[in-house]
Design an enzyme around this catalytic site. Structure first.
Site, PDB file in Angstrom:
ATOM      1  N   PHE A 185      41.123  75.235  53.847  1.00  0.00           N
ATOM      2  CA  PHE A 185      40.473  73.912  53.843  1.00  0.00           C
ATOM      3  C   PHE A 185      41.298  72.656  54.096  1.00  0.00           C
ATOM      4  O   PHE A 185      42.698  72.808  53.886  1.00  0.00           O
ATOM      5  CB  PHE A 185      39.733  73.659  52.600  1.00  0.00           C
ATOM      6  CG  PHE A 185      40.664  73.526  51.336  1.00  0.00           C
ATOM      7  CD1 PHE A 185      41.042  72.281  50.833  1.00  0.00           C
ATOM      8  CD2 PHE A 185      41.275  74.686  50.616  1.00  0.00           C
ATOM      9  CE1 PHE A 185      41.746  71.985  49.684  1.00  0.00           C
ATOM     10  CE2 PHE A 185      42.022  74.416  49.555  1.00  0.00           C
ATOM     11  CZ  PHE A 185      42.369  73.082  49.098  1.00  0.00           C
ATOM     12  N   CYS A 186      41.087  71.474  54.393  1.00  0.00           N
ATOM     13  CA  CYS A 186      41.577  70.343  54.751  1.00  0.00           C
ATOM     14  C   CYS A 186      40.567  69.241  54.349  1.00  0.00           C
ATOM     15  O   CYS A 186      39.506  69.472  53.904  1.00  0.00           O
ATOM     16  CB  CYS A 186      42.142  70.479  55.993  1.00  0.00           C
ATOM     17  SG  CYS A 186      40.764  70.539  57.480  1.00  0.00           S
ATOM     18  N   THR A 187      40.721  68.164  54.603  1.00  0.00           N
ATOM     19  CA  THR A 187      40.123  66.915  54.661  1.00  0.00           C
ATOM     20  C   THR A 187      38.675  67.126  55.300  1.00  0.00           C
ATOM     21  O   THR A 187      37.679  67.007  54.838  1.00  0.00           O
ATOM     22  CB  THR A 187      40.688  65.558  55.265  1.00  0.00           C
ATOM     23  OG1 THR A 187      41.922  65.562  54.681  1.00  0.00           O
ATOM     24  CG2 THR A 187      39.955  64.260  54.777  1.00  0.00           C
ATOM     25  N   GLY A 189      38.170  69.486  58.298  1.00  0.00           N
ATOM     26  CA  GLY A 189      37.573  70.658  58.666  1.00  0.00           C
ATOM     27  C   GLY A 189      38.739  71.009  59.937  1.00  0.00           C
ATOM     28  O   GLY A 189      38.729  72.122  60.464  1.00  0.00           O
ATOM     29  N   ILE A 214      36.818  69.202  52.925  1.00  0.00           N
ATOM     30  CA  ILE A 214      36.653  68.663  51.549  1.00  0.00           C
ATOM     31  C   ILE A 214      35.280  67.484  51.399  1.00  0.00           C
ATOM     32  O   ILE A 214      34.585  67.602  50.754  1.00  0.00           O
ATOM     33  CB  ILE A 214      38.015  67.979  50.755  1.00  0.00           C
ATOM     34  CG1 ILE A 214      38.829  69.025  50.867  1.00  0.00           C
ATOM     35  CG2 ILE A 214      37.561  67.289  49.431  1.00  0.00           C
ATOM     36  CD1 ILE A 214      40.389  68.295  50.511  1.00  0.00           C
TER      37      ILE A 214
END
Length: 288
Positions: A185-187, A189, A214
């Site tokens: 995951f990241c901010t 995508g 997220i």
């Protein structure tokens, strides 16, 4: 007194062959300036990445213009709102990659790793395993300073300083994930698009990417299984699970994240310095 305008903040990306970026750059800039938008758009042969803010009608007009290009007709956007413009200027940049990994063999346009949506991930985390009964491991692909603002509970964080470090460090830890399901995951995508493909390529047998990152998770299920806020790259610095700006700030001198408690320090001077600057400037003890 008239109410303050509400600004719509959008984040979007798409991996797609985009071989006319030089010709398109002035068109993008002109359209955004015409609509009074501010933010940053990255144009690359591998696609587009954008962070923009403006009034509702201007954002809608820009998206209609962009989606008129068949390559971006299905562009998905994540939204949040603020009572002030979070950007100071409008930039359209040409880049080699829309997210730098320095691994040209990773091409999300040719096929992405399986994705898991927010509701499904929450259900897995509630249970402690996926639908096949495998333990779920959350793998943060962001830089260390972003992770420090907030992340999923019990996440794996390799303290990377830039995304191009990710392939090497995760390959060294492949055996740590045997028999487990890994969710990158990241901010928003974009980083986990590439990260999930890479860890599939190096032999992980059960890999997913969090759809929309997220911010989409916050939008759909709130802050369940998440501690803290989410760092964003504009004046708001961080958003809470309600997608509201928090009191966390970023130092313009050293770029460190400054918590509300750290802002009480006499070394915190907005726009000039912070306690982290003080630590970096302090003389180091001599070694013998």
């Amino acid at each position: 007194m008239q109410p303050s305008p509400i600004y719509v903040n959008i984040a979007a990306y798409k991996f797609i062959t985009f071989d006319d970026t030089v010709e398109k750059r002035p068109q993008f800039l002109a359209r955004c300036e015409e609509l009074g938008l501010k933010g940053t758009i990255l144009l690359s042969p591998e696609g587009i990445n954008l962070f923009l803010a403006g009034l509702r009608e201007s954002i809608d007009a820009f998206l209609a213009w962009l989606r008129a290009d068949s390559r971006f007709a299905d562009l998905e956007v994540k939204e949040s709102h603020s009572d002030r413009q979070p950007f100071t200027k409008m930039l359209v940049k040409l880049k080699r990659e829309i997210i730098t990994m320095k691994n040209p063999l990773i091409k999300p346009e040719e096929g992405r790793a399986p994705a898991v949506d927010a509701q499904t991930l929450k259900r897995w985390l509630d249970r402690g395993h996926d639908d096949a009964g495998k333990p779920v491991v959350m793998l943060d692909t962001r830089n260390a300073f972003e992770v420090d603002v907030g992340t999923f509970d019990n996440t794996v964080d390799y303290r990377i300083e830039k995304f191009s470090e990710f392939p090497e460090v995760v390959a060294r830890h492949k055996d740590d994930f045997n028999g487990k399901t890994v969710v990158t995951f990241c901010t928003g995508g974009i980083r986990c698009e590439k990260a999930a493909i890479h860890i599939q390529n190096v032999g992980f047998d059960s890999v997913y990417q969090l759809e929309g990152g997220i911010l989409k998770y916050f939008e759909e299920v709130g802050g369940a299984h998440y501690t803290g806020d989410c760092f964003v790259f504009d004046y708001r610095t961080a958003l809470n699970p309600k997608l509201e700006a928090t009191d966390t700030k970023q130092c313009f001198a050293c770029r460190a994240v400054v918590t509300p408690h750290e802002q009480l320090s006499p070394y915190y001077i907005p726009g000039k310095s912070c306690p982290h600057c003080r630590k970096e400037a302090a003389p180091q003890p001599a070694t013998t």
